[in-house]
Scaffold this motif. Structure first.
Motif, PDB file in Angstrom:
ATOM      1  N   TYR A 233       5.300   2.096 -17.053  1.00  0.00           N
ATOM      2  CA  TYR A 233       4.363   3.071 -16.492  1.00  0.00           C
ATOM      3  C   TYR A 233       5.072   4.267 -15.860  1.00  0.00           C
ATOM      4  O   TYR A 233       4.532   4.928 -14.968  1.00  0.00           O
ATOM      5  N   LEU A 236       5.343   5.112 -11.894  1.00  0.00           N
ATOM      6  CA  LEU A 236       4.482   4.279 -11.065  1.00  0.00           C
ATOM      7  C   LEU A 236       5.335   3.464 -10.084  1.00  0.00           C
ATOM      8  O   LEU A 236       6.239   2.734 -10.485  1.00  0.00           O
ATOM      9  N   LYS A 319      -2.968  -1.521  -9.763  1.00  0.00           N
ATOM     10  CA  LYS A 319      -4.155  -0.674  -9.932  1.00  0.00           C
ATOM     11  C   LYS A 319      -4.335   0.269  -8.740  1.00  0.00           C
ATOM     12  O   LYS A 319      -4.568   1.474  -8.918  1.00  0.00           O
ATOM     13  N   TYR A 322      -1.559   2.840  -8.821  1.00  0.00           N
ATOM     14  CA  TYR A 322      -1.803   3.904  -9.799  1.00  0.00           C
ATOM     15  C   TYR A 322      -2.748   4.960  -9.219  1.00  0.00           C
ATOM     16  O   TYR A 322      -2.519   6.165  -9.375  1.00  0.00           O
ATOM     17  N   VAL A 704      -4.452   0.881 -15.561  1.00  0.00           N
ATOM     18  CA  VAL A 704      -3.154   1.404 -15.107  1.00  0.00           C
ATOM     19  C   VAL A 704      -2.527   2.231 -16.220  1.00  0.00           C
ATOM     20  O   VAL A 704      -2.394   1.772 -17.355  1.00  0.00           O
ATOM     21  N   ILE A 707       2.563   7.273 -14.994  1.00  0.00           N
ATOM     22  CA  ILE A 707       2.683   8.343 -14.007  1.00  0.00           C
ATOM     23  C   ILE A 707       3.889   9.196 -14.383  1.00  0.00           C
ATOM     24  O   ILE A 707       4.976   8.669 -14.643  1.00  0.00           O
TER      25      ILE A 707
END
Length: 726
Positions: A233, A236, A319, A322, A704, A707
């Motif tokens: 991610y 994140l 979650k 995020y 999610v 990022i």
């Protein structure tokens, strides 16, 4: 080794003795020796057929056949070989000595030192080569993967490839690396003289295919599939996770809890990757290989597979995390450029007040840990080190634990409790706010954030409306009852009470880089301004600044969150990001045990009074109330707007805990140069709190996503720093 040395010394002594004896014998055999022989009368032809007047030379007599025999008692009769006897004796003695020494040395090597030399020969014939182990993975509290391993192609070289400059140049061209870098990596023997040298990791498949297709042009070059760090991610929770890198010289010399670090390893450099590096690291693989006289590998005799490191399960809720990361990015840099939104940087922290678990820890601007896998580009490093033409605002800085800010009006929850505790305020006390205050009669007028004044307020109204005048009066009470007044209280009574909630010291979170903050004292001020005596004395204004969280007061977002957890529950838990550790078989081997670090000595009635005031602050605020009401959250909290000397734009604060009657979570948000706390930080807190409650209750619909790390781009921020708004 000692026995062999003694044997050699004995042999040397024997040789010296033998040589000495030889010289004695020689001296005796070479001394002068004269033998006596019988005298022989001389026979000649004198008077036989010759005239006594005739003279002949001996040479002439010899030609004519005359023989002369003479005798003498002084001439010795010697053999030609007699002079060589001594020399042969000396040579024999020397030869005997030499062979004696050689025999003694051979005896010491073959008999006495047999095992030692056999071991040395064994070591020269075989060597142990280490291989890196895959690091453990990192998951959120529900098992969402945050850091995993991905197979990558690694190019390796035999050590003797360094002698073939043609191969080095070809390899450099294919990999896109400078030839001197390739050469340096091949010559790096810190992982073992016979170990294969890592030339490049995470190599493109097309480059691997080219090397394989032209194997004859790359003798000694092999490609292995090894594990590399992957962050599904992106950025994140980047500041919690941290990043990895190749070991530095200090890492190679260090002993991390008994772990042997080799140059082939990957080590944690920040965040959880560093804090729990020993657990994540795993065990090296070992191969015993046979080598020839030149040190080249001939064959592998034995092979022990590497062992993957343990997996970590964090307290982070992916979650809610995020939502927090995305909210900060959208607020501060909506188009990826800082300065086009609100504020320049910020942080969000969410804790479980029951056990101290860090559920959310976001900091902006942020970074993508993936950039640290393999080699990092100079352009990225310029951004991370803030070397760009425009300010990047230090993306590597975890502002949630290392950022230090004026606490502003979030401090009023604690200073009101201090006033109640020491009697400088009561639940029935009232004060009149006109917008200006000069309680010391010094002519130095201090203003309330509401320049029009709040009118008459009690302490409850002072907290709900964040009235500065109410708290100036409470601060004056500490001054009047201190050493400058009646002397009933110590000069640091207020500071000591604030320390009950953990201010002025680290929370002890299991991440490196935490700041301590600052609660100013007379001693601190005297030392800080020792070169400016006029500013070094402690005055009444120091109390009035501190009581509203301004002046020299500095706190971190994590300190504020933990302290509000103490208000909500009556005890302060030690924040932590580790939930549990699981070994390679998936068995839980470590579970974090919650730790109460403080139980503030607070009157329960006073605590309930302040809790109700914080509850009403949220419900009665025209800007904050609707935010939480629409999300169905019954929360208590406080806003704040911090002013910092020399900085344009105020620091926006908001902190809240919920549910009010059964506190579970606390969320704090700070935005640098963000303006008013109610307008800027409160919406972020409400959004994160809602996402957190839904996720923890298993009803979240958040997907999610990835990022993005900071671009490093910024423009000048336009701010209104005319006055505080809460």
């Amino acid at each position: 080794m000692l026995v062999a040395l003694i044997a050699a010394l004995v042999a040397a002594l024997i040789a010296i003795v033998v040589i000495a004896v030889a010289f004695v014998v020689r001296s005796r055999t070479s001394a002068p020796s004269v033998g006596k022989t019988k005298g022989v009368r001389q026979l000649d032809t004198v008077g036989v057929g010759s005239s006594p007047f005739e003279r002949r030379t001996s040479a002439k007599a010899a030609r004519e056949g005359d023989v002369t025999v003479s005798s003498s008692d002084n001439v010795a009769a010697q053999k030609p070989s007699d002079g060589l006897t001594g020399r042969f004796a000396a040579m024999g003695a020397a030869a005997a000595a030499i062979f004696g020494v050689l025999a003694a040395k051979l005896w010491s090597m073959q008999i006495l030192g047999n095992s030692e030399y056999a071991d040395a020969a064994e070591q020269n014939l075989y060597t142990t080569v280490n291989t890196p182990a895959p690091r453990g993975c990192i998951y959120d509290m529900f098992g969402t993967p945050l850091v995993v391993n991905e197979a990558s192609q690694t190019v390796l070289a035999d050590p003797d490839v360094a002698d073939n400059r043609d191969v080095v140049r070809r390899l450099a061209t294919v990999l896109g690396l400078p030839a001197n870098v390739v050469m340096q990596r091949i010559k790096d023997s810190s992982a073992g003289a016979q170990s294969l040298r890592v030339v490049a990791s995470d190599v493109r498949l097309r480059d691997v295919a080219f090397i394989a297709e032209h194997a004859d042009a790359f003798p000694g070059i092999t490609v292995e599939e090894r594990a590399s760090r992957t962050y599904p991610y992106g950025a994140l929770a980047a500041h919690v996770l941290g990043y990895t890198g190749s070991p530095s010289e200090d890492d190679l010399k260090a002993n991390r809890d008994g772990r042997q670090i080799l140059s082939i390893d990957t080590v944690g450099k920040a965040g959880v990757e560093a804090s729990y590096d020993q657990l994540l690291a795993g065990e090296h693989g070992e191969s015993k290989v046979m080598v020839d006289a030149a040190g080249r590998r001939i064959s592998v005799m034995s092979d022990v597979q590497d062992s993957k490191g343990s997996d970590l399960y964090l307290t982070i809720d992916a979650k809610a995390q995020y939502v927090a990361d995305a909210a900060l990015a959208k607020l501060i840099a909506p188009s990826g450029v800082i300065g086009r939104g609100t504020g320049t940087s910020g942080a969000v922290v969410a804790l479980d007040v029951r056990d101290g678990a860090v559920l959310v820890m976001a900091s902006y601007p942020t970074f993508d840990p993936t950039n640290f896998t393999g080699s990092i580009s100079e352009e990225i490093m310029d951004i991370y080190n803030d070397r760009k033409e425009n300010k990047a605002y230090q993306p590597l800085n975890n502002r949630a634990i290392s950022g230090q800010y004026p606490a502003a009006s979030t401090f009023k929850a604690f200073t009101s409790l201090a006033g109640l505790e020491y009697g400088t305020a009561t639940e029935t006390s009232t004060w009149n706010c006109t917008g200006e205050w000069d309680g010391f009669g010094s002519g130095d007028v201090q203003k309330c954030w509401n320049h029009d004044g709040h009118g008459t307020l009690d302490l409850h109204g002072g907290i709900v409306n964040s009235c500065d005048t109410v708290f100036y009066e409470i601060a004056k009470g500490f001054y009047d009852r201190g050493p400058a007044g009646t002397g009933e209280l110590s000069e640091t009574a207020l500071q000591e009470y604030l320390e009950e909630f953990g201010f002025g010291e680290r929370t002890g979170v299991d991440l490196a880089g935490e700041s301590v903050g600052l609660i100013p004292t007379p001693e601190w001020k005297a030392e800080t301004f020792r070169n400016r005596p006029s500013e070094a004395s402690w005055r009444g204004g120091d109390y009035t600044n501190m009581i509203i969280g301004q002046g020299d007061v500095l706190v971190t977002p994590l300190q504020i969150a933990a302290a509000y957890g103490g208000v909500a529950t009556g005890q302060i838990m030690k924040p932590h990001v580790l939930r549990e550790v699981r070994n390679g078989e998936g068995e839980t081997v470590v579970t974090y045990q919650p730790e109460v670090v403080r139980v503030p000595e607070v009157n329960e009635g006073h605590l309930n009074y302040v809790r109700e005031s914080l509850h009403d602050m949220v419900r009665e605020s025209k800007s904050v109330g609707p935010l939480f009401e629409e999300l169905g959250i019954d929360a208590a909290g406080k806003s704040g707007t911090g002013e910092k000397a020399g900085q344009d734009g105020d620091t926006a604060w908001f902190v809240a805990y919920a549910p009010y009657n059964d506190p579970k979570y606390v969320v704090a948000c700070v935005v640098e140069q963000g303006g008013g706390g109610s307008a800027t930080a409160a919406p972020v807190v409400a959004e994160v709190m809602s996402a957190l409650i839904a996720s923890q209750e298993g009803v979240s619909d958040v997907e999610v996503g990835r990022i993005a790390g900071s671009t490093g781009q910024s423009v000048e921020l336009t701010v209104d720093s005319s006055s505080r708004t809460d």
